[in-house]
Each structure stands twice: as C-alpha cells, then as structure tokens.
Motif scaffolding. Structure first.
Motif, PDB file in Angstrom:
ATOM      1  N   GLY A   1       0.839  -1.173   0.000  1.00 53.24           N
ATOM      2  CA  GLY A   1       0.000   0.000   0.000  1.00 53.24           C
ATOM      3  C   GLY A   1       0.883   1.235   0.000  1.00 53.24           C
ATOM      4  N   ALA A   2       0.297   2.415  -0.137  1.00 57.99           N
ATOM      5  CA  ALA A   2       1.101   3.646  -0.154  1.00 57.99           C
ATOM      6  C   ALA A   2       0.249   4.837   0.219  1.00 57.99           C
ATOM      7  N   LEU A   3       0.927   5.837   0.731  1.00 55.69           N
ATOM      8  CA  LEU A   3       0.318   7.123   1.032  1.00 55.69           C
ATOM      9  C   LEU A   3       0.867   8.109   0.009  1.00 55.69           C
ATOM     10  N   SER A   4       0.005   8.865  -0.637  1.00 54.84           N
ATOM     11  CA  SER A   4       0.499   9.946  -1.490  1.00 54.84           C
ATOM     12  C   SER A   4       0.077  11.265  -0.862  1.00 54.84           C
ATOM     13  N   VAL A   5       0.915  12.275  -1.008  1.00 52.00           N
ATOM     14  CA  VAL A   5       0.625  13.601  -0.441  1.00 52.00           C
ATOM     15  C   VAL A   5       1.007  14.668  -1.447  1.00 52.00           C
ATOM     16  N   SER A   6       0.344  15.812  -1.355  1.00 58.42           N
ATOM     17  CA  SER A   6       0.675  16.921  -2.254  1.00 58.42           C
ATOM     18  C   SER A   6       0.321  18.241  -1.595  1.00 58.42           C
TER      19      SER A   6
ATOM     20  N   PRO B   1      -1.427  17.256   3.444  1.00 59.74           N
ATOM     21  CA  PRO B   1      -0.925  17.547   4.797  1.00 59.74           C
ATOM     22  C   PRO B   1      -0.828  19.026   5.140  1.00 59.74           C
ATOM     23  N   GLU B   2      -1.024  19.911   4.166  1.00 61.60           N
ATOM     24  CA  GLU B   2      -1.052  21.345   4.480  1.00 61.60           C
ATOM     25  C   GLU B   2      -2.377  21.736   5.153  1.00 61.60           C
ATOM     26  N   GLY B   3      -3.389  20.894   4.957  1.00 63.68           N
ATOM     27  CA  GLY B   3      -4.696  21.197   5.541  1.00 63.68           C
ATOM     28  C   GLY B   3      -5.575  21.966   4.577  1.00 63.68           C
ATOM     29  N   ALA B   4      -5.805  23.229   4.854  1.00 59.77           N
ATOM     30  CA  ALA B   4      -6.729  24.046   4.073  1.00 59.77           C
ATOM     31  C   ALA B   4      -6.238  24.306   2.648  1.00 59.77           C
TER      32      ALA B   4
ATOM     33  N   LYS C   1       3.981  28.526  -2.768  1.00 59.10           N
ATOM     34  CA  LYS C   1       4.992  28.016  -1.838  1.00 59.10           C
ATOM     35  C   LYS C   1       4.445  26.774  -1.139  1.00 59.10           C
ATOM     36  N   ILE C   2       5.326  26.060  -0.456  1.00 57.89           N
ATOM     37  CA  ILE C   2       4.901  24.885   0.286  1.00 57.89           C
ATOM     38  C   ILE C   2       4.792  25.257   1.763  1.00 57.89           C
ATOM     39  N   ARG C   3       3.613  25.069   2.318  1.00 58.34           N
ATOM     40  CA  ARG C   3       3.373  25.392   3.717  1.00 58.34           C
ATOM     41  C   ARG C   3       3.830  24.250   4.631  1.00 58.34           C
ATOM     42  N   THR C   4       3.728  24.470   5.918  1.00 62.69           N
ATOM     43  CA  THR C   4       4.100  23.448   6.898  1.00 62.69           C
ATOM     44  C   THR C   4       3.190  22.231   6.767  1.00 62.69           C
ATOM     45  N   PHE C   5       3.768  21.044   6.824  1.00 61.70           N
ATOM     46  CA  PHE C   5       2.989  19.805   6.768  1.00 61.70           C
ATOM     47  C   PHE C   5       2.595  19.370   8.178  1.00 61.70           C
ATOM     48  N   LYS C   6       1.338  19.017   8.347  1.00 63.72           N
ATOM     49  CA  LYS C   6       0.890  18.416   9.602  1.00 63.72           C
ATOM     50  C   LYS C   6       1.298  16.941   9.588  1.00 63.72           C
ATOM     51  N   PRO C   7       1.782  16.402  10.692  1.00 62.47           N
ATOM     52  CA  PRO C   7       2.334  15.037  10.695  1.00 62.47           C
ATOM     53  C   PRO C   7       1.306  13.915  10.753  1.00 62.47           C
ATOM     54  N   GLY C   8       0.019  14.264  10.942  1.00 63.54           N
ATOM     55  CA  GLY C   8      -0.994  13.232  11.146  1.00 63.54           C
ATOM     56  C   GLY C   8      -0.986  12.099  10.129  1.00 63.54           C
ATOM     57  N   ALA C   9      -0.986  12.438   8.839  1.00 66.96           N
ATOM     58  CA  ALA C   9      -1.035  11.414   7.794  1.00 66.96           C
ATOM     59  C   ALA C   9       0.180  10.498   7.826  1.00 66.96           C
TER      60      ALA C   9
ATOM     61  N   THR D   1       7.937  13.186   7.731  1.00 64.41           N
ATOM     62  CA  THR D   1       7.238  14.430   7.374  1.00 64.41           C
ATOM     63  C   THR D   1       8.209  15.450   6.792  1.00 64.41           C
ATOM     64  N   SER D   2       9.367  15.607   7.437  1.00 65.52           N
ATOM     65  CA  SER D   2      10.365  16.586   7.005  1.00 65.52           C
ATOM     66  C   SER D   2      10.937  16.236   5.632  1.00 65.52           C
ATOM     67  N   ARG D   3      11.255  14.965   5.413  1.00 65.62           N
ATOM     68  CA  ARG D   3      11.867  14.566   4.138  1.00 65.62           C
ATOM     69  C   ARG D   3      10.903  14.714   2.973  1.00 65.62           C
ATOM     70  N   VAL D   4       9.637  14.385   3.197  1.00 70.70           N
ATOM     71  CA  VAL D   4       8.635  14.526   2.128  1.00 70.70           C
ATOM     72  C   VAL D   4       8.369  16.002   1.841  1.00 70.70           C
ATOM     73  N   HIS D   5       8.257  16.800   2.889  1.00 69.64           N
ATOM     74  CA  HIS D   5       8.055  18.242   2.718  1.00 69.64           C
ATOM     75  C   HIS D   5       9.194  18.855   1.920  1.00 69.64           C
ATOM     76  N   ASP D   6      10.426  18.507   2.272  1.00 62.45           N
ATOM     77  CA  ASP D   6      11.586  19.075   1.583  1.00 62.45           C
ATOM     78  C   ASP D   6      11.635  18.661   0.115  1.00 62.45           C
ATOM     79  N   ALA D   7      11.243  17.429  -0.168  1.00 58.69           N
ATOM     80  CA  ALA D   7      11.254  16.946  -1.557  1.00 58.69           C
ATOM     81  C   ALA D   7      10.291  17.753  -2.421  1.00 58.69           C
ATOM     82  N   ILE D   8       9.081  17.972  -1.920  1.00 57.27           N
ATOM     83  CA  ILE D   8       8.093  18.735  -2.680  1.00 57.27           C
ATOM     84  C   ILE D   8       8.497  20.203  -2.771  1.00 57.27           C
ATOM     85  N   ALA D   9       8.992  20.757  -1.665  1.00 58.82           N
ATOM     86  CA  ALA D   9       9.395  22.164  -1.656  1.00 58.82           C
ATOM     87  C   ALA D   9      10.519  22.431  -2.653  1.00 58.82           C
ATOM     88  N   GLN D  10      11.515  21.549  -2.700  1.00 60.69           N
ATOM     89  CA  GLN D  10      12.629  21.725  -3.632  1.00 60.69           C
ATOM     90  C   GLN D  10      12.159  21.656  -5.071  1.00 60.69           C
TER      91      GLN D  10
END
Length: 206
Positions: A12-17, A91-94, A101-109, A166-175
């Motif tokens: 299985g997998a989780l995708s985020v954007s 994971p940004e929520g709203a 820009k890429i906002r802060t990711f919430k860690p829940g997912a 959470t940090s590694r995925v956020h950084d990948a999308i932000a870059q």
C-alpha cells in the motif's frame, strides 16, 4: 514508473501533495493511476457545489470529528494500507488557491505510513506561465510531478520516525516547486504574481 513499482510490490502507499487547486484531488488520482486512490476529506467538501459530485466518484470519505468516529477512521486507514491500497492526503490542511509556496505539513497522515511501514509518494503541483492562451485565463497552467517514494526510517522510534518522514517529504516537494518557480518565473514576474499571498493574509490563515 514509481507508481507501477509500488503496485508490483503489492504494498500500500500514502500519497501527499500541496493543496492549491480546487481540482487537485483529481490530479492526485490521475497521478496515482492505474491504482485507485482513497481520499479522506473534510465534511465541508461534500457540501461544495459541483465538487461534492466529483469527490463522491473519487472514493472520498469524510474525516470524522468525534472520538468514536476517529477510532473507526484509524482502523479503516490501517486496513486500506495493509490491503495494498493507495490513500491520498493534503498535509497542508486548508486549500489556498494558486499559492506558490509549500506550507508546513501536519504530521498526522505520516503516522499511518510509519505504523504500516508503507512508502509516501510526494506529488508536487506546479505552475507554468501561459503564452498563446493567456488571453483566455489570468491563471497559470498547472501540472503535477510524481517524485521518488520516501520510506519510513524503521531504525528510529515511532515519534521521531514520523517527524523525520514528514520533514523529508516536505523538503522533496518544496525543492521541486522552488526549482520550478526559478525556472519559469523571473524575479520581476515573481513580485507581480497575482496568486502570491501577502504576509497579512498568511498570518490570518494560521
């Protein structure tokens, strides 16, 4: 190719954007094709004109706001991932339409990815300037890029593993998004971008 490799493995997998377009849930499902995605979403989404009909077709289900509902939601999420299903989160929520820009990711997912030891597929939603079609719309063109999957670090304690993931995925999308902005938008254009929020608006949303 990343999606097909995960499908072939049976995992299985989780995708985020990032969440910047009214139809980005459709984009995420297309990016995960041929795997069907499940979309946990807010109750309010099912009340939006037109959009509510689309989310019903996309295996969307509401995120509960009660203790009993949350317990069942967690159980269902674990069941989906353990059965090799794909689940998409924002994971940004709203939704911030046309934000660049890429906002802060919430860690829940990311708790679900760590708990079930499944990869996270980063999806970067990006903009490109219009040329000949600029007369028909003031908005830029939109595209989505599938980035290499990111796996939980099983050597870390659960809590640290969640924040590390959470940090590694956020950084990948932000870059990816930052590189895209540098490539397509000059500094002069950046200052005039109509979809860029002011500091006052960003503070009000937090």
């Amino acid at each position: 190719k990343y999606i097909r490799r995960i499908i072939k493995s049976g995992s299985g997998a989780l995708s985020v954007s990032n969440h910047v377009h009214m139809m980005d849930c459709v984009m995420a499902c297309q990016a995960n094709w041929p795997k069907m995605s499940y979309l946990p979403t807010l109750h309010t989404t099912f009340q939006l004109p037109y959009v509510r009909h689309i989310v019903h077709l996309l295996n969307a289900f509401p995120i509960p706001n009660t203790t009993a509902g949350t317990k069942k939601f967690i159980e269902e999420m674990d069941r989906l991932l353990q059965r090799g299903k794909f689940v998409h989160f924002f994971p940004e929520g709203a939704l911030w339409p046309w934000y660049d820009k890429i906002r802060t990711f919430k860690p829940g997912a990311f708790h679900f990815a760590v708990k079930n030891n499944v990869p996270v597929i980063p999806l970067a939603i990006k903009y490109r300037p219009r040329k000949l079609t600029k007369i028909f719309s003031k908005h830029p063109l939109v595209s989505i890029e599938v980035l290499p999957p990111v796996y939980p670090n099983t050597d870390l304690p659960t809590k640290k593993s969640v924040y590390d993931l959470t940090s590694r995925v956020h950084d990948a999308i932000a870059q990816c998004v930052e590189y895209n902005n540098e490539k397509y938008f000059s500094p002069k254009v950046k200052k005039k971008r109509f979809w860029q929020r002011s500091a006052k608006e960003e503070t009000a949303e937090k």
